[in-house]
Motif scaffolding. Structure first.
Motif, short mmCIF file in Angstrom:
data_model
loop_
_atom_site.label_atom_id
_atom_site.label_comp_id
_atom_site.label_asym_id
_atom_site.label_seq_id
_atom_site.Cartn_x
_atom_site.Cartn_y
_atom_site.Cartn_z
N ILE A 130 0.83 -1.23 -0.04
CA ILE A 130 -0.22 0.12 -0.03
C ILE A 130 0.87 1.16 -0.20
N ASP A 131 0.54 2.08 -0.93
CA ASP A 131 1.49 3.31 -0.97
C ASP A 131 0.77 4.52 -0.52
N LEU A 132 1.62 5.71 -0.42
CA LEU A 132 0.99 7.04 0.26
C LEU A 132 -0.43 7.43 -0.36
N ASP A 133 -0.64 7.33 -1.80
CA ASP A 133 -1.67 7.82 -2.44
C ASP A 133 -2.99 7.03 -1.97
N GLU A 134 -2.67 5.80 -1.92
CA GLU A 134 -3.56 4.81 -1.61
C GLU A 134 -4.08 4.94 -0.11
N LEU A 135 -3.18 5.25 0.80
CA LEU A 135 -3.43 5.28 2.08
C LEU A 135 -4.37 6.50 2.33
N ARG A 136 -3.94 7.67 1.65
CA ARG A 136 -4.87 8.84 1.63
C ARG A 136 -6.12 8.85 1.08
N SER A 137 -6.38 7.75 0.65
CA SER A 137 -7.85 7.55 0.03
C SER A 137 -8.68 6.83 1.01
N PHE A 138 -7.91 6.39 2.06
CA PHE A 138 -8.71 5.58 3.33
C PHE A 138 -8.76 6.67 4.47
N TYR A 139 -7.59 7.64 4.61
CA TYR A 139 -7.51 8.13 5.88
C TYR A 139 -7.45 9.55 5.80
N ASP A 140 -7.81 10.39 6.74
CA ASP A 140 -7.43 11.79 6.85
C ASP A 140 -6.09 11.99 6.91
N ALA A 141 -5.14 11.38 7.66
CA ALA A 141 -4.02 11.82 7.78
C ALA A 141 -3.07 10.47 7.75
N VAL A 142 -1.90 10.84 7.54
CA VAL A 142 -0.85 9.59 7.66
C VAL A 142 0.22 9.84 8.45
N ASP B 136 10.15 19.74 -0.95
CA ASP B 136 11.37 20.43 -1.34
C ASP B 136 11.31 21.92 -1.29
N GLY B 137 9.98 22.31 -1.95
CA GLY B 137 9.63 23.88 -2.04
C GLY B 137 9.52 24.37 -0.62
N GLY B 138 9.38 23.78 0.44
CA GLY B 138 9.33 24.35 1.63
C GLY B 138 7.93 24.20 2.29
N ALA B 139 7.02 23.94 1.37
CA ALA B 139 5.56 23.80 1.89
C ALA B 139 5.12 22.59 2.69
N HIS B 140 4.03 22.54 3.54
CA HIS B 140 3.71 21.41 4.31
C HIS B 140 3.17 20.36 3.52
N MET B 141 3.71 19.20 3.27
CA MET B 141 2.88 17.96 2.57
C MET B 141 1.54 17.82 3.05
N SER B 142 0.50 17.99 2.47
CA SER B 142 -0.77 18.00 3.04
C SER B 142 -1.15 16.55 3.65
N SER B 143 -1.85 16.56 5.04
CA SER B 143 -2.06 15.45 5.71
C SER B 143 -0.94 14.25 6.06
N THR B 144 0.28 14.74 5.94
CA THR B 144 1.36 13.56 6.14
C THR B 144 2.44 14.10 7.23
N TYR B 145 2.82 13.05 8.02
CA TYR B 145 3.51 13.51 9.36
C TYR B 145 4.44 12.48 9.38
N VAL B 146 5.50 12.87 10.53
CA VAL B 146 6.54 11.96 10.73
C VAL B 146 6.67 11.91 12.37
N THR B 147 7.19 10.99 12.81
CA THR B 147 7.37 10.79 14.28
C THR B 147 8.59 9.77 14.57
#
Length: 454
Positions: free
Chosen positions: A88-100, A348-359
């Motif tokens: 399952i990749d990022l685009d597929e995860l986004r189709s099921f979840y508000d945030a990853v 890369d351009g400095g903008a936040h990637m929508s709905s995507t987080y790391v910890t």
């Protein structure tokens, strides 16, 4: 009726489970609620605790009990044996979840750039830990024929490697090590283990308790050269402000002034020795060359030009872990992390990637103890919830919880569940019971899947 906030967490180690806990304790969990799915590429959860912590550390593995309480919550589901991005990749995860949220940690060895690192017998600490912890994706055998061994690094991982090499197989048998590891350790010929640090006792990254545990084995004689006990102004200042640093230094000082005993396995802790080259003969490790260093007044060191060749036939590199690069996410090659601001992924351009987080370690690198990832998780989740409250999250096209199960089923992914972990847990405990052991870890992936009822 408003639906619960749907969050996917990729990586079910401590960092990912702490993130789930932070979500469950948030105001959003009350109304309309949260729904959390953890995706883990291994058939079992707990990440580094199961596959990175040495088996003779039951105190640290006790953290699993706290993590259990989070995964027991009805709002949390586990999808084990699911690989990102192949299943399952990022685009597929986004189709099921508000945030990853990505919390994939670090399991590879960081590169050490000195001559000879490619020789047979130059070994990665992370690879060795994966072997003795029964990781399903690594070879079942390990060459333990070296009688004299070097370990490069002065952190807790280096202590783990040195301790496992110095202990006997029978000492480790009461732990959860699988049969292939016990058989391998019975063939271990190591009698001298030399641990090398580039700087001094005040700069060592050992935890005081882990350091003292070296001396608890009846088979390990810990030896420190009195000439390696040295401090400058920077070192003294560090001892004054950091209690743990002072405790480590005092332990090393006590070992340096005592007489050497007669325990059969000698474990030398060397300081002010900077590895310069792994020496070879016929393509195999034949020694280690270090340069003597000295303090420069600030707690850092400089080379003296004096070198020593050490007679060893295996070198374990315990100089840090490295995370795997995650497809479809930005990547900082130098640090081996995903660029972020407060856990928000930065493109890369400095903008936040929508709905995507790391910890965790994929966010800040492999530093600190397991419990330190709690602070990371709290910050990341706080910013995720702020984005949710401000309407900045993307809306998934298929938010129903059953949609992702159907997707994995259609893909033919044989996934495990939290209920399956209880089955695997019971199976491992049953294997240990006849021998009076708490458990015997199941190693083969297919056996884990079968025991889990995948």
């Amino acid at each position: 009726m408003p639906r619960p906030l749907r969050v996917a967490i990729v990586g079910a180690g401590p960092a990912g489970i702490y993130a789930a806990d932070a979500l469950l304790k948030s105001a959003a969990a009350a109304e309309p609620g949260v729904s959390i799915d953890l995706f883990e590429r291994m058939p079992a959860p707990f990440g580094l605790i199961r596959y990175g912590v040495a088996p003779d550390h039951p105190r640290i593995k006790g953290i699993v009990n706290a993590l259990h309480q989070v995964l027991d919550k009805p709002q949390v589901r586990l999808f084990g044996n699911v690989d990102y991005p192949n299943d399952i990749d990022l685009d597929e995860l986004r189709s099921f979840y508000d945030a990853v949220v990505f919390s994939t940690g670090a399991m590879a060895d960081r590169e050490l750039r000195i001559p000879g690192v490619e020789l047979d017998g130059s070994l990665g600490a992370a690879d060795f830990a994966s072997w003795y912890d029964g990781h399903p994706d690594v070879p079942r055998d390990w060459d333990l024929s070296a009688e004299k061994v070097a370990v490069l690094g002065v952190g807790n991982v280096a202590l783990d490697i040195a301790r496992i090499l110095a202990k006997t197989a029978e000492e480790l048998l009461p732990t959860e090590i699988p049969p292939n590891v016990h058989e391998g350790l019975k063939a271990n010929r190591a009698k001298e283990i030399h641990v090398f640090g580039r700087r001094g006792p005040a700069q060592a990254k050992f935890s005081p308790m882990e350091l003292r545990e070296l001396d608890h084995s009846p088979n390990i004689e810990v030896i420190v050269n009195p000439e390696d006990i040295d401090y400058d102004e920077g070192s003294i200042a560090e001892r004054r402000k950091n209690k743990q640093t002072d405790m480590v230094a005092k332990t090393l000082e006590n070992w340096a002034i005592r007489d050497v005993g007669d325990r059969p396995h000698k474990l030398f802790l060397h300081f002010f020795e900077s590895p310069q080259e792994i020496l070879g003969e016929d393509g195999k490790v034949a020694g280690l060359r270090t340069e003597r260093t000295e303090l420069d007044g600030t707690g850092n060191v400089k080379g003296t030009g004096k070198t020593t060749d050490w007679d060893v036939s295996a070198v374990y590199r315990a100089v840090g872990y490295l995370s795997d690069e995650l497809p479809k996410l930005p990547w900082d090659v130098a640090s081996g992390t995903v660029p972020d601001e407060g856990g928000r992924v930065i493109e890369d351009g400095g903008a936040h990637m929508s709905s995507t987080y790391v910890t965790g370690w994929i966010r800040r690198g492999p530093v600190g103890l397991i419990g330190h990832t709690k602070g990371d998780a709290n910050e990341t989740i706080a910013n995720l919830l702020e984005d949710h409250a401000e309407g900045r999250l993307q809306t998934p096209s298929e938010p129903a919880p059953e949609a992702v199960e159907a997707f994995l089923g259609e893909r033919g992914v044989r996934f495990t569940t939290w209920e399956g972990w209880y089955k695997l847990d019971a199976a491992e405990k049953a294997l240990g019971e006849p021998e009076g052991r708490e458990r015997v870890k199941i190693v083969e992936r297919e056996d884990m899947l079968n025991a889990s009822g995948a």
